[in-house]
Design a protein around this motif. Structure first.
Motif, PDB file in Angstrom:
ATOM      1  N   GLY A  98       0.819  -1.201   0.000  1.00 40.22           N
ATOM      2  CA  GLY A  98       0.000   0.000   0.000  1.00 40.22           C
ATOM      3  C   GLY A  98       0.852   1.248   0.000  1.00 40.22           C
ATOM      4  N   ALA A  99       0.504   2.193  -0.873  1.00 41.19           N
ATOM      5  CA  ALA A  99       1.277   3.424  -0.972  1.00 41.19           C
ATOM      6  C   ALA A  99       0.891   4.429   0.099  1.00 41.19           C
ATOM      7  CB  ALA A  99       1.101   4.039  -2.360  1.00 41.19           C
ATOM      8  N   SER A 100      -0.275   4.289   0.670  1.00 41.03           N
ATOM      9  CA  SER A 100      -0.767   5.252   1.653  1.00 41.03           C
ATOM     10  C   SER A 100      -0.560   4.703   3.051  1.00 41.03           C
ATOM     11  CB  SER A 100      -2.253   5.539   1.411  1.00 41.03           C
ATOM     12  OG  SER A 100      -2.462   6.011   0.099  1.00 41.03           O
ATOM     13  N   GLU A 101       0.594   4.984   3.607  1.00 41.64           N
ATOM     14  CA  GLU A 101       0.919   4.422   4.926  1.00 41.64           C
ATOM     15  C   GLU A 101      -0.070   4.909   5.976  1.00 41.64           C
ATOM     16  OE1 GLU A 101       4.814   5.300   6.813  1.00 41.64           O
ATOM     17  OE2 GLU A 101       4.918   3.114   6.973  1.00 41.64           O
ATOM     18  N   GLY A 102      -0.490   3.971   6.802  1.00 40.96           N
ATOM     19  CA  GLY A 102      -1.421   4.309   7.862  1.00 40.96           C
ATOM     20  C   GLY A 102      -2.873   4.148   7.479  1.00 40.96           C
TER      21      GLY A 102
END
Length: 119
Positions: A98-102
């Motif tokens: 996933g590129a969107s951490e969190g």
């Protein structure tokens, strides 16, 4: 990002197994990584995830204390160490990036590796 999971197999309850997921195509360290699983007849379930640099992990309650996720950014690989396996851990295990951490958003998925735990 292309993901290739491996390491699944048939084990007995109480045994250990380590899964690997090799990434290629884009800088691995840019992605949070996660492991998911899907048992026959059930929905896909989150197992655990790890931050981009590996400093933070988020295990599901069902595997806390038994499964450990880790990553080696130099080798573009994420691991899932599974100890004290139970028959209910039987599933196809998938790694994801996933590129969107969190955030619970995963953009790339591996093909899955079968883990079967006999009682």
């Amino acid at each position: 990002v292309q993901l290739q999971a491996s390491g699944g197999g048939l084990v007995q309850a109480g045994d250990s197994l380590r899964l690997s997921c090799a990434a290629s195509g884009r800088p691995f360290s840019r992605y949070q990584m996660g492991w998911f699983r899907q048992a026959p007849g059930k929905e896909r379930e989150f197992v655990t995830s790890i931050s981009r640099r590996g400093g933070v992990t988020y295990p599901a309650d069902s595997v806390k204390g038994r499964f450990t996720i880790s990553r080696d950014n130099a080798k573009n690989t994420v691991y899932l160490q599974m100890n004290s396996l139970k028959p209910e851990d039987t599933a196809v295990y998938y790694c994801a990036a996933g590129a969107s951490e969190g955030y619970d958003i995963y953009d790339y998925w591996g093909q899955g590796t079968q883990v079967t735990v006999s009682s």
